[in-house]
Design a protein around this motif. Structure first.
Motif, PDB file in Angstrom:
ATOM      1  N   MET A 178       0.818  11.931  23.533  1.00  0.00           N
ATOM      2  CA  MET A 178       0.483  12.694  22.319  1.00  0.00           C
ATOM      3  C   MET A 178       1.722  12.990  21.465  1.00  0.00           C
ATOM      4  O   MET A 178       1.623  13.681  20.459  1.00  0.00           O
ATOM      5  CB  MET A 178      -0.183  14.017  22.715  1.00  0.00           C
ATOM      6  N   THR A 179       2.885  12.466  21.859  1.00  0.00           N
ATOM      7  CA  THR A 179       4.137  12.766  21.171  1.00  0.00           C
ATOM      8  C   THR A 179       4.517  11.643  20.212  1.00  0.00           C
ATOM      9  O   THR A 179       4.614  10.485  20.614  1.00  0.00           O
ATOM     10  CB  THR A 179       5.275  12.971  22.201  1.00  0.00           C
ATOM     11  N   ALA A 180       4.755  12.005  18.948  1.00  0.00           N
ATOM     12  CA  ALA A 180       5.189  11.031  17.941  1.00  0.00           C
ATOM     13  C   ALA A 180       6.646  10.685  18.191  1.00  0.00           C
ATOM     14  O   ALA A 180       7.501  11.578  18.291  1.00  0.00           O
ATOM     15  CB  ALA A 180       5.011  11.609  16.547  1.00  0.00           C
ATOM     16  N   ILE A 181       6.936   9.375  18.297  1.00  0.00           N
ATOM     17  CA  ILE A 181       8.308   8.933  18.591  1.00  0.00           C
ATOM     18  C   ILE A 181       8.818   7.874  17.614  1.00  0.00           C
ATOM     19  O   ILE A 181       9.971   7.469  17.685  1.00  0.00           O
ATOM     20  CB  ILE A 181       8.426   8.421  20.045  1.00  0.00           C
ATOM     21  N   GLY A 182       7.970   7.423  16.692  1.00  0.00           N
ATOM     22  CA  GLY A 182       8.379   6.417  15.717  1.00  0.00           C
ATOM     23  C   GLY A 182       7.459   6.462  14.512  1.00  0.00           C
ATOM     24  O   GLY A 182       6.380   7.054  14.573  1.00  0.00           O
ATOM     25  N   ALA A 183       7.888   5.835  13.420  1.00  0.00           N
ATOM     26  CA  ALA A 183       7.086   5.862  12.202  1.00  0.00           C
ATOM     27  C   ALA A 183       7.501   4.742  11.264  1.00  0.00           C
ATOM     28  O   ALA A 183       8.559   4.114  11.434  1.00  0.00           O
ATOM     29  CB  ALA A 183       7.242   7.212  11.494  1.00  0.00           C
ATOM     30  N   GLY A 184       6.673   4.512  10.272  1.00  0.00           N
ATOM     31  CA  GLY A 184       6.970   3.567   9.202  1.00  0.00           C
ATOM     32  C   GLY A 184       5.882   3.674   8.149  1.00  0.00           C
ATOM     33  O   GLY A 184       4.796   4.183   8.429  1.00  0.00           O
ATOM     34  N   ARG A 185       6.194   3.221   6.947  1.00  0.00           N
ATOM     35  CA  ARG A 185       5.188   3.238   5.884  1.00  0.00           C
ATOM     36  C   ARG A 185       5.274   1.949   5.094  1.00  0.00           C
ATOM     37  O   ARG A 185       6.288   1.247   5.104  1.00  0.00           O
ATOM     38  CB  ARG A 185       5.348   4.455   4.973  1.00  0.00           C
ATOM     39  N   ILE A 186       4.170   1.648   4.406  1.00  0.00           N
ATOM     40  CA  ILE A 186       4.119   0.505   3.499  1.00  0.00           C
ATOM     41  C   ILE A 186       3.320   0.921   2.280  1.00  0.00           C
ATOM     42  O   ILE A 186       2.362   1.699   2.377  1.00  0.00           O
ATOM     43  CB  ILE A 186       3.504  -0.746   4.184  1.00  0.00           C
ATOM     44  N   ARG A 187       3.728   0.396   1.141  1.00  0.00           N
ATOM     45  CA  ARG A 187       2.983   0.660  -0.087  1.00  0.00           C
ATOM     46  C   ARG A 187       2.982  -0.598  -0.935  1.00  0.00           C
ATOM     47  O   ARG A 187       3.932  -1.380  -0.901  1.00  0.00           O
ATOM     48  CB  ARG A 187       3.565   1.845  -0.854  1.00  0.00           C
ATOM     49  N   GLU A 188       1.875  -0.787  -1.636  1.00  0.00           N
ATOM     50  CA  GLU A 188       1.791  -1.948  -2.524  1.00  0.00           C
ATOM     51  C   GLU A 188       2.502  -1.599  -3.816  1.00  0.00           C
ATOM     52  O   GLU A 188       2.284  -0.526  -4.388  1.00  0.00           O
ATOM     53  CB  GLU A 188       0.348  -2.337  -2.799  1.00  0.00           C
ATOM     54  N   ILE A 189       3.369  -2.517  -4.273  1.00  0.00           N
ATOM     55  CA  ILE A 189       4.133  -2.245  -5.488  1.00  0.00           C
ATOM     56  C   ILE A 189       3.762  -3.193  -6.623  1.00  0.00           C
ATOM     57  O   ILE A 189       4.432  -3.214  -7.641  1.00  0.00           O
ATOM     58  CB  ILE A 189       5.651  -2.265  -5.213  1.00  0.00           C
ATOM     59  N   GLY A 190       2.692  -3.963  -6.447  1.00  0.00           N
ATOM     60  CA  GLY A 190       2.227  -4.858  -7.497  1.00  0.00           C
ATOM     61  C   GLY A 190       2.396  -6.315  -7.126  1.00  0.00           C
ATOM     62  O   GLY A 190       3.213  -6.670  -6.276  1.00  0.00           O
TER      63      GLY A 190
END
Length: 158
Positions: A52-64
């Motif tokens: 239940m412990t968050a240990i990593g992350a990342g994000r993505i977004r469309e830029i066109g």
């Protein structure tokens, strides 16, 4: 068990933000107002959980033009070296493919360039500074996952 999960709820997004604050703000000295930005609302976030412990992350977004931008990929210091960054990138790339993105771009911290090169990214810029940290732009075409639907479920790993 370790899972990579699409951050579908505000709690899961906050888990991603907490990991980012620990890595980028506390560890690397990036100002909080630069780390948490106006793109967080529209980006798709992923979180790595150990139990239940968050240990990593990342994000993505469309830029066109069917281009996705990967940002804020991080793993807590005590969990590095376990291939978790690769798992985050695989989830982000799958999300990019199933949502119709054809290419991913990112700005890699210079020390992390070998990590991204192993994943098939190529350097597309000279070194530049971002938040007083050296970076280089990189990119990779995305193929092979079209039509499978967005990634919303946990991806268990060993």
């Amino acid at each position: 068990m370790v899972t990579v999960k699409f951050a579908a709820s505000p709690i899961e997004q906050e888990d991603a933000f907490a990991v980012r604050r620990k890595v980028f703000v506390e560890e690397q000295g990036v100002p909080l107002n630069l780390e948490l930005d106006e793109h967080d609302e529209s980006a798709s976030h992923f979180v790595v959980y150990e139990g239940m412990t968050a240990i990593g992350a990342g994000r993505i977004r469309e830029i066109g033009d069917s281009i996705g931008k990967v940002e804020r990929v991080c793993v807590l210091a005590e969990h590095r070296g376990k291939r978790l960054g690769k798992l985050v990138m695989e989830a982000l790339e799958q999300h990019a493919a199933v949502t119709g993105m054809k290419k991913i771009i990112l700005n890699a911290q210079s020390y992390a360039i070998p990590f991204y090169e192993k994943l098939g990214y190529i350097i597309t810029s000279p070194e530049f500074m971002d938040a007083d940290i050296p970076h280089r732009a990189m990119e990779k075409p995305i193929v092979g996952q079209e039509g499978k639907g967005p990634v919303h479920d946990s991806v268990p790993t060993n």
